[in-house]
Structures are given as C-alpha cells and as structure tokens.
Enzyme design. Sequence first.
Site, mmCIF file in Angstrom:
data_model
loop_
_atom_site.group_PDB
_atom_site.id
_atom_site.type_symbol
_atom_site.label_atom_id
_atom_site.label_comp_id
_atom_site.label_asym_id
_atom_site.label_seq_id
_atom_site.Cartn_x
_atom_site.Cartn_y
_atom_site.Cartn_z
ATOM 1 N N GLU A 427 0.838 -1.193 0.000
ATOM 2 C CA GLU A 427 0.000 0.000 0.000
ATOM 3 C C GLU A 427 0.875 1.244 0.000
ATOM 4 O O GLU A 427 1.773 1.382 0.835
ATOM 5 C CB GLU A 427 -0.887 -0.017 1.257
ATOM 6 N N ASP A 500 -0.625 -0.770 5.767
ATOM 7 C CA ASP A 500 -0.434 -0.121 7.064
ATOM 8 C C ASP A 500 -1.349 -0.741 8.110
ATOM 9 O O ASP A 500 -2.432 -1.215 7.788
ATOM 10 C CB ASP A 500 -0.776 1.376 6.965
ATOM 11 N N ASP A 502 -3.376 0.464 10.071
ATOM 12 C CA ASP A 502 -4.410 1.410 10.514
ATOM 13 C C ASP A 502 -5.721 1.089 9.788
ATOM 14 O O ASP A 502 -5.790 0.129 9.026
ATOM 15 C CB ASP A 502 -3.961 2.857 10.257
ATOM 16 N N ASP A 504 -7.340 2.501 7.363
ATOM 17 C CA ASP A 504 -7.286 2.507 5.899
ATOM 18 C C ASP A 504 -6.599 1.257 5.373
ATOM 19 O O ASP A 504 -7.049 0.643 4.404
ATOM 20 C CB ASP A 504 -6.538 3.742 5.396
#
Length: 636
Positions: A427, A500, A502, A504
């Site tokens: 990503e 990541d 997180d 997203d």
Amino acid sequence: MEKNYQHYDAENIQILEGLEAVRKRPGMYIGTTGPAGLHHLVWEIVDNSIDEALAGFATHIEVEILPDNIISVTDNGRGMPVDIHPKTGRSAVETIFTILHAGGKFDGSSYKVSGGLHGVGASVVNALSEWLEVFVNRNGKTYQQRYERGKVMYDLKEVGTSESTGSRVVFKADPLMFTETTVYHYETLKERIQQLAFLNKGIKMTIRDKRGEEVKEDVFLYEGGIREYVSFLNEGKKLIVPKIIYCEGEKDNISVEVALQYNDSYTSTIYSFANNIHTHEGGTHEEGFRLALTRCIKNYANEKNFLKKDEEINNEDVREGLVAIVSIKHPNPQFEGQTKTKLGNTEVRAIVSQCLGEALDRFFLENPNDAKNIIDKCLLASRARVAARKAREATRRKSPLDNLSFASKLADCRCKDPSKSEMYIVEGDSAGGSAKSGRDSEYQAILPLRGKVLNVQKVRLERALSNNEILSMIQAIGTGIGEEFDISKARYHKIVIMTDADVDGEHICILLLTFFYRFMPELIEKGYIYVAKPPLFKAVFGKATRYAYSEEELGQYKQEFADKKPDVQRYKGLGEMDPEQLWETTMDPALRTLVQVHLADAFVADQTFEMLMGEDVDPRKKFIQENAHYANNLDI
Ligand code: 0RA
C-alpha cells in the site's frame, strides 16, 4: 365424461406390434436395461395414474416396493376400463397391457400427459416383467388379470365386489431382461415421487418400502405445487424478495405454470419441465420464460429511471440469484436434442412468455418495494459483469505497449520459478519505494498499490475491478480471473498483502481479500495468499533496537531494558520505515511474520466488506472506532 370414454375405449385403440419385439430389443424401448431402465418401469406405470389424477379423477397415488423387489402402484381413480374392445374382442385392460403403444395416448382425442421421454406405456412394462397383475375396482366390482412375460394367463375376471374405484398394478421386473440388477433404490424413487408431487399440485403421492424389517414411508402433497418446489429449493437461503412470483395459464390445450423467487446468491437454478419430464436441454418453454423475465425487468427499470447512463440489464443479469420452475403440459410434446430433453414445440414460446409477462408486470406494479430490490440485484450483477469484462480485456491485452504501461508499476523478481517467487502487494507509493530498495530482487517482486485510489471507503468491488492498480495486480499474478482462472499460470506461489496497520490499511486488506475470495478463490485454497505483519513500534534502548508487533511485546522489551531510557517510535505507516528496516522487520524470510490466509478468513473479510459497504452506517462506524487490526484477527 362417461359418453366421452365410451367413445374412447370402444374404437380408438391402435394395435401396433407384439410384445415379443420388446423382449428381443428392450433397449430400444426403455433406453437401457441397467438400473435406469429398471426404475423407468415404475414411472411408466405411475404416469398412467398421474394422467388419471390430472383428468380430475384420482387424488392419491401410492408406490410400494414389496419384498423381492416387487412394485405395486395404486391409484384411486375411475379404474381402468374393463369393457370389450370391438376390434380386438379383448377387454380394454388387456389391450392396455398387451398392445404396444396403446397404454399412452389412445388417439390424441383425449388429453394425455404421460408418454414423454420414452413414453412406451404399460405394455412394455408388462413385456419386461416376469409377471404382472392388474386389479381394477369399478362398477362395484373388483377385476383381475395376470400376465407372465407379457403373455395372458387368464381373461380379465371378476374376483369380488368393491365400494370404491381405482387401479392397482403389481409387477416383478424380469431378471432375464434386467441382468445387472432388479433391486430398486428407495431414494431414487422417493426423489422423483416428490418431484411429481411438486409438479402436480394437490395429488397425494406416497412411497413405501416394505422390503426391510422396518417399513420406510414418505408422503408428499403440495397444494402450492411448483411454488412449494421453489421454496424447497430456496430453503436456508437469504431471500431478496420473500414472495414467490407465480403464474398459471392455458391456451390451445397447453397449460403453463411458472414460479420464481430471488435469493442473495450469484447462481441461478432454473428447472423446466414438459409433461412432468425434466427438460435438461431447455427448449421453447424456457425461451419464453427468459424472454418475459428480461423484457419485464428491463421495461420496469427503464420506466422508473433506475438505470444510470450507459447501464444496461441483460438476460444474464436477471438470472443471478434466481430460482425458478417452468412447467408446461402439452397434448403433443416434441422432444428434441441430444438426449431428447429439449422441448421443440414453437407455439409454446409465446404462450409462456405472455403468461409470465402479465404476471411479472402485475407483480411489479403491486409490489414496488420488491420490484426495486429485484432491479437492484440485477444492477449489481450488471455492474459486476461489465467490470469483470473490462478486467478480462485488460488482463488479456497482448500489445507490448499495454504490457509496458501496466508492468511499469511492478518491480518483478528475476527468478522465473513460481514456486520460489513472491509478490508483495504494498500500500502506498513511498512504502512501495522502500520495499523495492529493500527487497531481495532475485525472489521478491513488488507491486505498489496507490492507497489513495483504494482508500475510498465506499468503493464497490466492481469499482475495484476497473481500477488500474487492481488490473495490474491481476496481470502480474498471471492466472486470469473468474471463469478463465487457471492456477497453473500463477507467476508467484506467495502473494503477500502488506498494508499499514491502521483503518485505511485494513480496509484495503479486506478489499483485496474479498477480491481474491470472489474472483480467485483457488489462490486462497492453494495457500498462496498471505498477510504481512509489520511492526507497530520501534524501540531504541541505548545501542539496542527492538521492533514490537504489539503493545504487549513493547512492554516486555521495556522490562528487559528497564535500566535504559527507551526511545519509542510508533509506526503510523510502512512509509515511515527505511528500506533496511522494512526488509528486517517485514520482508526477510528469516525474520518476518507472514499469516497465511485461509478460506474461512477470506469469508470473514467478505462479510466484513459487505458490512462496510452496506447501507447501515452504525456497524461501519463501530468498526472504524474499534480500529480492530485485521491482521491480528487473522491469527485465530
Ligand atoms: C377411464 C377411461 C380411460 C382410462 C381410465 C379410466 C384409467 C386409466 C388408468 C391407468 C392407470 N390408472 C388408471 N385409471 C383410469 C380411458 C380414457 C383415457 O385414457 O383417458
């Protein structure tokens, strides 16, 4: 009615050939003398009773398997005619059982449903039976006649009195003819009996097995007919519309019945029947069905302006999630095709199409909410179809220019052996850059996905499919998707999703897993798909550096280096790591943690994806607030 039947059994029985021919070449008459042919005998007899029920006289048909694999078929109809046929000078019963082709339709003047696939009639069963006995209750009397290998043992005789009416046929298949087996399979008989009960509403059908110590019995009676068939096929499925759409009609002696219902799956189950015979190869009744379904749905969607510009619903889209039964009855069915299970009568197309068309138009008018749900389902199918086509086209492009433009993002590995090669789907461009510099370029390929493109919270799966990054991913994997998928063309046997830690990142991970689950499930089944677990913290204790993959682990390091002042950095994204760190923590085969994705995990991802994409805002909010780490969930 009485008058009609007088006319009937008096003159119209056509005498064709003797039963010897049947015993010489049984395969010509029943297809095979294997188990299928054996069971076919039962259906020939049952068909005649079904006709009596469809004529409105019988309400109950009972099939029994007696010890020694003797079959008994009983109905409570009028009882077969017993009077003497003027031309043969024999009773009508005897004519039915000894004259070839007399058992089905006598002359076409009466409506007969039986006699479809082989439709050879009771005389063929008689010819292929070691013995057969028929009992008729009629005129207050009981009559009986017995045959052995087709030969009459005695004239039809009165054997008693009876208050009721009906017919009973008892026979034992001839082991000289059925050399493979004469043993009946209960489940086979039961399934077809149930199907006949679905197809002929209101007729009670009993099947009983008296061969064993314990008697087995199943009774089927469906007042709703094929509507209940549809419910049965949809059992346990989530429905798009709870109601069953149904129509029934008759024209020129051809009767039509259609029942349908949508569930939330992607497959379609359409069974068509002509005169109770499953028309595997379809035919004109199925064509009429498709015509009406596509036309009505398209018209309604257009009228209500449900279609966006460039959107179109086609005949494939209207079939997704559809369960339907089409059943017609025709006095003179034409069966065509390889296996003679395709209905050929051209007039049937328009009759079915009109009957269903009117019913659908009315249903949509009266049930606008249900109509909307059906159109939405079709639109989803339509969008997926267009996106899948685009993806296929893109992955098929052979021009070097196109390849170049796609391949430009992929930093391939040098090794060409898929079993040793890995592809990291990373990503974000900056993480992609670090991964490219840090990787082992012999075995590791890097495909950066631009996070921004995919970060859109409400990205539909079909949208993802037309996304260039996803297209280049499909191309890099090499297998193709959907129907064209070929696992042997996979260019890597490890495909690692690295996002990541997180919300997203998790969204993207879920999207990718859902994508694989829906379009390339074999990759998951083969164990080719992995999720990388990057560290959450970097902790420096003086000269010692430690990476922690959880709060807990960080705590442990803090205890270990209790005398040192820690310098802790929380990684907000992969992009914050330099190439070396990324290699050490997430890519080095000796040190990294990869979680292999199983189908069950991907299923959860798929459900989560649905939840995230759904209309309901609350669960989505909750998911984001909880900030759950997907990669952790995968560990279970
Ligand atoms: C009256 C007239 C006709 C047949 C039957 C009764 C009849 C035939 C069978 C076969 C099995 N069970 C039955 N029950 C009654 C002749 C007219 C016609 O074929 O429709």
